[in-house]
Design an enzyme around this catalytic site. Structure first.
Site, PDB file in Angstrom:
ATOM      1  N   SER A 142       0.465  -1.057   0.224  1.00  0.00           N
ATOM      2  CA  SER A 142      -0.174   0.150  -0.506  1.00  0.00           C
ATOM      3  C   SER A 142       1.104   1.610   0.252  1.00  0.00           C
ATOM      4  CB  SER A 142      -1.277  -0.264   1.194  1.00  0.00           C
ATOM      5  OG  SER A 142      -1.800   1.426   1.908  1.00  0.00           O
ATOM      6  N   TYR A 155      -2.118  -0.255  10.536  1.00  0.00           N
ATOM      7  CA  TYR A 155      -2.038  -0.470   9.090  1.00  0.00           C
ATOM      8  C   TYR A 155      -0.621  -0.595   8.176  1.00  0.00           C
ATOM      9  CZ  TYR A 155      -3.728  -1.387   4.667  1.00  0.00           C
ATOM     10  OH  TYR A 155      -4.049  -1.686   2.906  1.00  0.00           O
TER      11      TYR A 155
END
Length: 249
Positions: A142, A155
């Site tokens: 990501s 995260y």
């Protein structure tokens, strides 16, 4: 389609919906036989299978919680029984739960690391058993590691770990002719993003305003890169990170 994955066998984890489902469908359209993995969404997984079969390729849905070593082992054993080997693994199953610093707990940390990191390692460990002639592993990372959105520390840490294991495994598995690369998508408009409520807050408009191409991603912005990394066209590509985010950093 050009059938760039003709004859390949692919396992896509977490592919009952969202980006994983889009990748599984695109792989099928490119000629691959696809294992559609799910943890709870059996009906959605079976729909993805039907779509792939109706498009002319082979597919099966196999349940497996990617946190559970026994279930991961069974997933890949069943994939091998279904198709005889594995050529491609897309590590896509994951979760995100954005929380401010004061809400961080060991439980929040564990659930991210167990699925987003340990789950990826478990999948690689099992998949390579069935890659006798080499293969391609694509890890979904990501751009959160690059721009550091507020409330995303746990995260972001899990995705940073994926970047590290991608680079390390690319070196470890290269002698076995197994390539390991990662895709770092920006914010992609999927069911999960919608359900998370991100686009109903200032987060969505702010990301769009900071993105040179002035829009969020859609799954079809990501699937061509997955096809390229899975195909023989990328036979001299390993340990690399493909950033697909409309220019957003």
């Amino acid at each position: 389609m050009s059938k760039r994955l003709e004859g390949k066998i692919a396992v896509v984890t977490g592919s009952a919906k969202g980006l994983g489902a889009a990748i599984a469908r695109r792989f099928g359209a490119e000629g691959a036989s696809v294992v559609v993995n799910y943890a709870t969404s059996e009906a959605e997984a079976e729909k993805v299978v039907r779509d792939i079969v109706e498009a002319g390729s082979r597919a099966v849905a196999i349940k497996g919680n990617m946190r559970d070593p026994a279930e991961v082992e069974q997933l890949f054993a069943e994939a091998n029984r279904a198709f005889g080997r594995i050529d491609i693994l897309v590590n896509n199953a994951g979760l995100y739960d954005f929380q401010p610093l004061e809400n961080i707990s060991i439980e929040l940390f564990r659930k991210h690391m167990e699925l987003n990191v340990f789950g990826y390692l478990l999948a690689v460990k099992e998949a390579v058993k069935y890659m006798p002639d080499g293969g391609s592993i694509v890890n979904m990372s990501s751009t959160i590691t690059m721009f550091g959105a507020p409330n995303s520390s746990v995260y972001a840490a899990s995705k940073g770990a994926i970047d590290g294991l991608t680079r390390s495994l690319s070196n470890e598995l290269a002698p076995r002719k197994i390539r390991v690369n990662a895709i770092k998508p920006g914010v992609v408009d999927t069911e999960g993003v919608q359900a998370g409520g991100f686009l109903q807050t200032d987060f969505g408009p702010n990301i769009i305003a900071q993105t040179p191409l002035r829009r969020l991603g859609v799954p079809d912005d990501i699937t061509p890169a997955a096809v390229y990394l899975a195909s023989d066209e990328s036979s001299w590509t390993t340990g690399e990170f493909f950033v697909l985010a409309g220019g957003h950093r």
